[in-house]
Enzyme design. Structure first.
Site, PDB file in Angstrom:
ATOM      1  N   CYS B 122      17.238  49.259  71.416  1.00 45.65           N
ATOM      2  CA  CYS B 122      16.387  48.708  72.626  1.00 45.65           C
ATOM      3  C   CYS B 122      15.896  47.191  72.196  1.00 45.65           C
ATOM      4  O   CYS B 122      16.240  46.719  71.125  1.00 45.65           O
ATOM      5  CB  CYS B 122      15.227  49.592  72.698  1.00 45.65           C
ATOM      6  SG  CYS B 122      14.094  49.738  71.174  1.00 45.65           S
ATOM      7  N   CYS B 125      14.863  46.415  68.678  1.00 42.97           N
ATOM      8  CA  CYS B 125      15.833  46.024  67.675  1.00 42.97           C
ATOM      9  C   CYS B 125      15.754  44.411  67.603  1.00 42.97           C
ATOM     10  O   CYS B 125      16.183  43.726  66.785  1.00 42.97           O
ATOM     11  CB  CYS B 125      17.022  46.688  68.161  1.00 42.97           C
ATOM     12  SG  CYS B 125      16.967  48.510  67.742  1.00 42.97           S
ATOM     13  N   ASP B 531      46.829  63.444  80.610  1.00 39.95           N
ATOM     14  CA  ASP B 531      47.284  63.463  79.275  1.00 39.95           C
ATOM     15  C   ASP B 531      46.729  64.715  78.561  1.00 39.95           C
ATOM     16  O   ASP B 531      45.745  65.090  79.142  1.00 39.95           O
ATOM     17  CB  ASP B 531      47.037  61.983  78.469  1.00 39.95           C
ATOM     18  CG  ASP B 531      47.115  62.086  76.940  1.00 39.95           C
ATOM     19  OD1 ASP B 531      48.441  62.674  76.549  1.00 39.95           O
ATOM     20  OD2 ASP B 531      46.306  61.702  76.397  1.00 39.95           O
ATOM     21  N   ASP B 752      44.386  58.415  77.184  1.00 36.23           N
ATOM     22  CA  ASP B 752      43.331  57.980  76.093  1.00 36.23           C
ATOM     23  C   ASP B 752      44.245  57.184  74.955  1.00 36.23           C
ATOM     24  O   ASP B 752      43.619  56.529  74.434  1.00 36.23           O
ATOM     25  CB  ASP B 752      42.417  58.696  75.921  1.00 36.23           C
ATOM     26  CG  ASP B 752      42.851  59.706  74.657  1.00 36.23           C
ATOM     27  OD1 ASP B 752      43.975  60.123  74.962  1.00 36.23           O
ATOM     28  OD2 ASP B 752      42.323  60.029  73.644  1.00 36.23           O
TER      29      ASP B 752
END
Lengths: 58, 855
Positions: B122, B125, B531, B752
């Site tokens: 956030c 940081c 997949d 993926d």
């Protein structure tokens, strides 16, 4: 109506300045980090003060 | 603040080694192992927020906490908000970026660098990192871009200082990557800025021209006189012409390209209308005419640019988020130099015959041969195989696979651009060019709309010139009015506004749509191809059963052994360990654990030896249980198998053979506690919502196909469970692509892995996951944030609403044109009417699109 001869250039000039100011903000990347800028205003002040002191020292 | 101080005092008096001994002592005192579950109380680590038994979860966090407090920045802990999705700010042994100098820019004795930051939660940081850097010597500027997650540091004096800066940021738990600003897709950025500039100029023009036009709209010749009218016309021209020359460039360019390729898009009538309107208006101004259309032209451009910008922004937002994933999973390799030093280099700089080190958990950076060490390799992302493959000295490994257990030394066999991954990249690029050309709805309409509009304009001109003898000028003026009024202003806004709102609706649900085109195509999808590994299944092992090897276990014992195993497993990064820890719902205990890399973990608890890991490692002292894996079901000798199969046989005797094959397909992990021997069984489980999603997609009348690179048994089993009748197994990337071609239907592909990338590129709509391989992610039109499949249903329902709104918008735009055109032909359309019609239809379209927001 001759007042228009002054007013028209003035309007155009003012509008032109507005556009230039906007283009400047784009050029200086002021829209790059909208999320960060929104939060930055809430940061503590001491950061800036210390920076100033440091600059004076150096 | 008080709280922080007390913690701080505690730290200095409390040594980490003392603490852990204290914990284990207190546990060994406990008499009954079954009665006691879990060690001390649970805290959150003061620094990183992880679960821990103490104030800090590790020494690193403790040091980080000290540093932050010493700098007087402890406010950070009070104001931060931990984002569960982001990596915890746990300091690790981050590898040094050795060739950091290559990324530093030098100018006038000042140095500048861009670094991507991983672990930003956030704004606190941002504050923390910036404050710490500001306090360092010689730092001139430290600025963190929260939207794009990169850090810019400018400093003076010495180039090498950057290493200190990086070190301190690493120490407080943020990971930094060198970040070439060029990756930021300069082209994209330039286009964006250019579009904003055009929009600004057009907005300025529209406002100012209207200032003069409004005088003309609301007065007449008798009131202000021809001289004033002329003045207004020329003032308008003075603004409009430069503005149009600047702001209409995107349309002129696009129209020129479109005419060259002989496929008319929406920009052709726009460009023609603007050009004609300006030319005719300029001639008319010199002729002291009553009406000019400068204001209409500028306004038109302004509205159109709004539509274009919205369209661009929505796509860019999704694109930025997607790019973030790929930057953070940056591709670096560990090069072993002649003096045995390790240097981090970029993947693209890998050359043949280099020696690289691949530690456990790393991606293998290039196609290579193992020259030292043995390990297990997760090939799932390349081939779709679920089970880890054991590799030894001399085995080939391919770029993109993940090294699971032990560090290996590899010798690169092919340059980066020839690796299997690069081959696939080439196939993907090739596939993209073979993709069915999709015509956007707006362009589809433009194709028929453009000739009609131009025909009507020409007819108007002929009508006035030849039949009504109104003179060339008047006829041209009326024809121009037709072109202006039919200019697809609302039409051009109709699609982008709806798409912008839809894309932001999708983002709220964790769906990133990278192109508006894909959203338009979703409605036409007939076949959905899944997949398996990582798409329908989680792609990682999940604990499914706990078996006692020398006795039967009751539920309580199972829980106890799981807890013990998890207490060991939490010290290891192996995927099976992670799965054990995740399955364990009880508090773990702290143990002194020794890890034998690649074999397992051991410790002592309650005066008994604990061992967790591979069969050889765990059961080595006890050869009395013969484990022999054979292909014949009746030859089982292992007790665990017998036990497992006796349960299977009692449930479904017919299916014993299938169960046996399933048994071989399962991953196993052995555990020993004293004399008790336990077997943990893992399987790549279907995602929790997979079956539900498949059923619902079937209800939408979509054909479902499973297309996997995995072996027959596993694929068949998966298909059966999910009720998918059409499935294909052991498909290579190219075969997948060929299969898609042979279908000749509108396809949505969900995958993926690297092996899915070519198929994703070829499909009409491609969907991938944020944890997918980079290439799959970059190729996909839509990226799903989480791991769940249910967003796919959202995609269908949300785009359905969107399609409805787009249709309504187009209808509004067309009806408006139908109503306005007769007036234009008859010559009743003055600039005022054009302005009202144009803005009212645009506002109507906008309001209609806003209805999407509510849903």
């Amino acid at each position: 109506m001759s007042i228009l001869l002054f007013l028209i250039p003035i309007t155009i000039l003012l509008g032109f300045l507005g556009v230039m100011a906007f283009l400047w903000t784009i050029k200086t990347k002021q829209y790059d980090d909208l999320e960060g800028s929104a939060n930055r205003i809430l940061f503590d002040e001491d950061l800036k003060k210390k920076k100033k002191i440091k600059n004076e020292n150096s | 603040m008080l709280l922080n101080k007390t913690h701080k005092e505690n730290i200095s008096s409390d040594e980490p080694t003392l603490r852990s001994e204290f914990v284990s002592n207190s546990q060994s005192k406990s008499s009954s192992p079954m009665g006691r579950v879990g060690g001390g109380k649970n805290f959150f680590c003061l620094h990183c927020g992880n679960f821990t038994n103490d104030q800090f979860c590790c020494l690193g966090c403790e040091t980080a906490y000290k540093i932050i407090n010493e700098m007087g920045l402890s406010n950070y802990y009070e104001s931060r908000i931990i984002d569960e999705k982001t990596r915890k700010i746990k300091p690790d042994n981050f590898e040094k970026i050795e060739n950091i100098e290559d990324f530093i820019k030098e100018e006038n004795g000042k140095f500048e660098i861009f670094l991507a930051v991983d672990g930003l939660h956030c704004a606190a940081c941002v504050w923390l990192i910036e404050s710490i850097l500001q306090k360092q010597n010689n730092v001139i500027l430290a600025r963190l871009n929260l939207s794009k997650k990169y850090l810019r540091i400018v400093w003076q004096s010495q180039k090498e200082l950057i290493k200190d800066y990086i070190k301190i940021i690493n120490e407080i738990g943020y990971k930094l990557y060198p970040f070439d600003e060029l990756i930021l897709a300069e082209q994209e950025k330039k286009y964006n800025n250019d579009l904003v500039k055009c929009l600004a100029v057009a907005g300025f023009g529209a406002g100012n021209v209207m200032l003069f036009s409004s005088i003309l709209w609301f007065s007449n010749l008798n009131l202000i006189g021809q001289a004033t009218i002329d003045l207004m016309h020329f003032a308008s021209a003075m603004i409009a012409l430069p503005v149009i020359a600047y702001a209409a460039r995107p349309f002129f360019k696009s129209a020129a390209i479109s005419i060259k390729s002989r496929s008319f898009n929406m920009d052709v009538p726009i460009a023609v209308a603007i050009f004609l309107a300006c030319t005719v208006s300029l001639i008319e101004s010199f002729n002291s005419a009553k009406h000019v259309y400068f204001d209409s032209a500028v306004m038109l451009i302004f509205f159109l640019l709004i539509g274009r910008y919205l369209d661009f922004r929505a796509r860019k937002k999704a694109f930025d988020i997607a790019k973030e994933f790929s930057i953070l999973s940056a591709n670096f390799a560990r090069l072993i130099e002649n003096d045995n030093n390790i240097k981090i280099i970029a993947t693209k700089n890998i050359k043949k015959d280099m020696f690289l080190l691949v530690v456990a958990g790393d991606k293998i950076p290039a196609d290579a041969i193992i020259i030292e060490g043995e390990s297990e390799i997760d090939n799932s992302i390349i081939t779709g195989e679920t089970l880890p493959k054991k590799v030894i000295n001399g085995d080939k490994v391919y770029a993109g696979a993940i090294n699971l257990s032990l560090p290996i030394k590899i010798k690169v066999e092919k340059n980066h651009d020839q690796s299997l991954l690069s081959e696939i990249v080439k196939i993907v690029e090739n596939a993209e060019s073979q993709k069915n050309k999709f015509v956007k709805i707006a362009d589809k309409i433009a194709r028929s709309y453009t000739p009609i509009v131009h025909l009507v304009a020409f007819a108007t001109f002929s009508l006035w010139y030849f039949f009504l003898d109104s003179g060339f000028e008047n006829a041209l003026l009326n024809a121009t009015a037709v072109l202006i009024i039919t200019c697809p202003c609302a039409l051009a806004l109709a699609v982008p506004i709806a798409q912008t709102i839809t894309i932001s609706n999708l983002i709220k649900r964790g769906i990133l749509a990278k192109s508006g085109e894909a959203l338009e195509k979703i409605n036409e999808v007939e076949v959905i191809i899944f997949d398996k590994t990582g798409t329908l299944t989680a792609g990682k092992p999940k604990l499914i059963n706990i078996l006692g090897l020398n006795k039967n276990l009751n539920e309580e014992e199972k829980d106890f052994y799981l807890m013990l195993a998890a207490s060991l497993a939490k010290y290891s990064s192996h995927p099976l360990s992670a799965s054990l820890v995740a399955s364990n719902l009880q508090n773990t205990i702290d143990l002194k654990v020794t890890e034998e890399q690649g074999f397992g973990l051991s410790s002592i608890y309650d005066h008994k030896i604990l061992k967790l890991g591979k069969k050889d490692f765990v059961l080595i002292l006890n050869d009395s249980i013969p484990f022999q894996f054979s292909n014949q079901a009746h030859e089982f000798k292992g007790e665990a198998e017998q036990m497992y199969f006796s349960t299977c046989a009692s449930q479904d005797p017919q299916n014993l053979c299938a169960s046996f094959e399933k048994w071989n397909g399962m991953t196993k992990c052995y555990f020993k506690f004293g004399d008790d021997e336990i077997l943990f069984l893992f399987e790549d489980r279907l995602k929790s919502d997979a079956s539900d999603v498949i059923q619902k997609l079937k209800l939408l009348n979509k054909e479902i196909i499973l297309l996997s690179g995995d072996n027959k048994i596993i694929v068949e089993e998966t298909a059966k469970t999910l009720g998918i009748t059409e499935f294909y197994f052991e498909k290579t990337p190219l075969e997948k692509m060929e299969f898609l071609k042979s279908l000749n239907k509108k396809i949505m592909m969900i995958g993926d892995g690297i092996n899915d990338a070519p198929a994703l590129a070829l499909s009409d709509v491609s969907v991938s996951f944020c944890k997918a391989a980079n290439i799959a992610q970059n190729t996909a039109d839509i990226v799903l944030w989480g791991e769940k499949l249910s967003p796919i249903l959202d995609i269908f329902s949300i785009t359905k609403q969107q399609f409805k709104i787009i249709k309504e918008n187009l209808a509004i735009a067309l009806i408006y044109n139908l109503l306005a055109v007769p007036f234009a032909i008859m010559g009743y359309v003055t600039p005022l009417i054009a302005a009202i019609a144009m803005s009212s239809s645009s506002i109507l379209v906008l309001l209609n699109s806003l209805r999407l927001l509510k849903k």
